[in-house]
Design a protein around this motif. Sequence first.
Motif, PDB file in Angstrom:
ATOM      1  N   GLN A  39       0.828  -1.205   0.000  1.00 14.04           N
ATOM      2  CA  GLN A  39       0.000   0.000   0.000  1.00 14.04           C
ATOM      3  C   GLN A  39       0.865   1.259   0.000  1.00 14.04           C
ATOM      4  O   GLN A  39       0.536   2.249  -0.669  1.00 14.04           O
ATOM      5  N   ASP A  40       1.958   1.231   0.740  1.00 13.91           N
ATOM      6  CA  ASP A  40       2.868   2.378   0.773  1.00 13.91           C
ATOM      7  C   ASP A  40       3.448   2.648  -0.610  1.00 13.91           C
ATOM      8  O   ASP A  40       3.556   3.806  -1.036  1.00 13.91           O
ATOM      9  N   LEU A  41       3.838   1.576  -1.297  1.00 13.40           N
ATOM     10  CA  LEU A  41       4.394   1.735  -2.638  1.00 13.40           C
ATOM     11  C   LEU A  41       3.353   2.295  -3.595  1.00 13.40           C
ATOM     12  O   LEU A  41       3.644   3.214  -4.382  1.00 13.40           O
ATOM     13  N   ALA A  42       2.142   1.750  -3.536  1.00  9.76           N
ATOM     14  CA  ALA A  42       1.072   2.228  -4.423  1.00  9.76           C
ATOM     15  C   ALA A  42       0.781   3.697  -4.178  1.00  9.76           C
ATOM     16  O   ALA A  42       0.583   4.475  -5.131  1.00  9.76           O
ATOM     17  N   LEU A  43       0.771   4.115  -2.921  1.00 12.91           N
ATOM     18  CA  LEU A  43       0.515   5.518  -2.585  1.00 12.91           C
ATOM     19  C   LEU A  43       1.651   6.411  -3.068  1.00 12.91           C
ATOM     20  O   LEU A  43       1.417   7.499  -3.615  1.00 12.91           O
ATOM     21  N   VAL A  52       3.695   5.880  -5.570  1.00 12.76           N
ATOM     22  CA  VAL A  52       3.621   5.986  -7.029  1.00 12.76           C
ATOM     23  C   VAL A  52       2.498   6.939  -7.428  1.00 12.76           C
ATOM     24  O   VAL A  52       2.659   7.789  -8.325  1.00 12.76           O
ATOM     25  N   ALA A  53       1.347   6.814  -6.774  1.00 12.67           N
ATOM     26  CA  ALA A  53       0.201   7.664  -7.114  1.00 12.67           C
ATOM     27  C   ALA A  53       0.479   9.135  -6.841  1.00 12.67           C
ATOM     28  O   ALA A  53      -0.023  10.018  -7.557  1.00 12.67           O
ATOM     29  N   GLU A  54       1.287   9.421  -5.827  1.00 14.91           N
ATOM     30  CA  GLU A  54       1.546  10.809  -5.437  1.00 14.91           C
ATOM     31  C   GLU A  54       2.844  11.360  -6.016  1.00 14.91           C
ATOM     32  O   GLU A  54       3.210  12.507  -5.725  1.00 14.91           O
ATOM     33  N   ALA A  55       3.540  10.571  -6.834  1.00 16.60           N
ATOM     34  CA  ALA A  55       4.802  11.036  -7.422  1.00 16.60           C
ATOM     35  C   ALA A  55       4.558  12.272  -8.284  1.00 16.60           C
ATOM     36  O   ALA A  55       3.720  12.258  -9.184  1.00 16.60           O
ATOM     37  N   ARG A  56       5.269  13.339  -8.038  1.00 15.97           N
ATOM     38  CA  ARG A  56       5.082  14.611  -8.764  1.00 15.97           C
ATOM     39  C   ARG A  56       5.763  14.546 -10.132  1.00 15.97           C
ATOM     40  O   ARG A  56       6.927  14.154 -10.223  1.00 15.97           O
ATOM     41  N   PRO A  57       5.061  14.954 -11.178  1.00 16.19           N
ATOM     42  CA  PRO A  57       5.636  14.917 -12.532  1.00 16.19           C
ATOM     43  C   PRO A  57       6.905  15.742 -12.681  1.00 16.19           C
ATOM     44  O   PRO A  57       7.784  15.401 -13.482  1.00 16.19           O
ATOM     45  N   ASP A  58       7.038  16.823 -11.921  1.00 21.82           N
ATOM     46  CA  ASP A  58       8.241  17.648 -12.049  1.00 21.82           C
ATOM     47  C   ASP A  58       9.463  16.975 -11.423  1.00 21.82           C
ATOM     48  O   ASP A  58      10.598  17.285 -11.782  1.00 21.82           O
ATOM     49  N   GLU A  59       9.240  16.063 -10.483  1.00 24.38           N
ATOM     50  CA  GLU A  59      10.350  15.344  -9.839  1.00 24.38           C
ATOM     51  C   GLU A  59      10.599  13.975 -10.469  1.00 24.38           C
ATOM     52  O   GLU A  59      11.743  13.530 -10.576  1.00 24.38           O
ATOM     53  N   TYR A  60       9.520  13.304 -10.858  1.00 27.85           N
ATOM     54  CA  TYR A  60       9.616  11.953 -11.404  1.00 27.85           C
ATOM     55  C   TYR A  60       8.810  11.873 -12.708  1.00 27.85           C
ATOM     56  O   TYR A  60       7.759  11.239 -12.764  1.00 27.85           O
ATOM     57  N   ALA A  75       5.727   9.265 -13.379  1.00 27.25           N
ATOM     58  CA  ALA A  75       4.379   9.830 -13.474  1.00 27.25           C
ATOM     59  C   ALA A  75       3.718   9.448 -14.795  1.00 27.25           C
ATOM     60  O   ALA A  75       2.509   9.207 -14.843  1.00 27.25           O
ATOM     61  N   ARG A  76       4.519   9.367 -15.831  1.00 25.80           N
ATOM     62  CA  ARG A  76       3.978   9.047 -17.159  1.00 25.80           C
ATOM     63  C   ARG A  76       3.383   7.633 -17.205  1.00 25.80           C
ATOM     64  O   ARG A  76       2.363   7.416 -17.865  1.00 25.80           O
ATOM     65  N   VAL A  77       4.012   6.685 -16.525  1.00 25.91           N
ATOM     66  CA  VAL A  77       3.546   5.294 -16.604  1.00 25.91           C
ATOM     67  C   VAL A  77       2.988   4.801 -15.270  1.00 25.91           C
ATOM     68  O   VAL A  77       2.902   3.600 -15.043  1.00 25.91           O
ATOM     69  N   ARG A  78       2.583   5.715 -14.416  1.00 27.59           N
ATOM     70  CA  ARG A  78       2.157   5.323 -13.070  1.00 27.59           C
ATOM     71  C   ARG A  78       1.029   4.289 -13.080  1.00 27.59           C
ATOM     72  O   ARG A  78       0.946   3.447 -12.192  1.00 27.59           O
ATOM     73  N   ASP A  79       0.164   4.332 -14.091  1.00 26.00           N
ATOM     74  CA  ASP A  79      -0.957   3.392 -14.142  1.00 26.00           C
ATOM     75  C   ASP A  79      -0.518   1.977 -14.509  1.00 26.00           C
ATOM     76  O   ASP A  79      -1.277   1.022 -14.318  1.00 26.00           O
TER      77      ASP A  79
END
Length: 224
Positions: A174-178, A180-188, A192-196
């Motif tokens: 759950q921590d990993l999923a969260l 990934v979901a909250e990864a900011r596009p400007d940092e990652y 962010a592009r393939v988060r789904d």
Amino acid sequence: MSPRRVPVSRRDRPAKPALSREGMVAVALRVMREEGLERLTMRRLAAELDTGPASLYVYVRNTAELHGAILDELVAGLEQPAGGPWRERLVGLLTAYSDLLFAHPGLARSVLTLRPSGPHYLRLIDTLLGLLLAGGLPERQAAWGVDILLQQATATAAEQTGRDESADADAEEQDLALAVAEARPDEYPHLARVRDEILSGTGEQRRRWAFETLIDGLGPTREG
């Protein structure tokens, strides 16, 4: 006056069954299935067989060899691939082998450091080789490829079963999923592009994809 104790001849006791490697492995397999590989010590196995631990080393050099013998017995029950394209049969057999290890968590981890050499395991290698050669792979790439494919199956099972036994596995997932979901596009940006897709797919889908990808990489590119 107490009655005189009547001695009992030892010959009246039922004779212990003769030890054999096959009988020892059968009992070891039963103990593993009932209680897990962690409880299967040489001392425990000797007690089950009504003998001393030293007697078992006539049949196996050490615990690792015992684990290899157990694996060989389990591999004997693997369903062999029937008809269909060689690639489909190859992935099916590898998936069945990894499923076998998924069902025996302790053995999956032990196999990572084993070099199994039993007759049924050799038959598995021979079958995998036959399928790769049927796909047109050069002999060296087929031979080396079997090693990579079996490593993938074993490591995946050992990793997953380790997670299954961890009390914090669900929380970590759950921590990993969260994260990934909250990864900011400007940092990652790439994440962010393939988060789904990062955590998409079932375990079986991802395992089959891994095998297929490895098989693609074994094509006749270079002999090196």
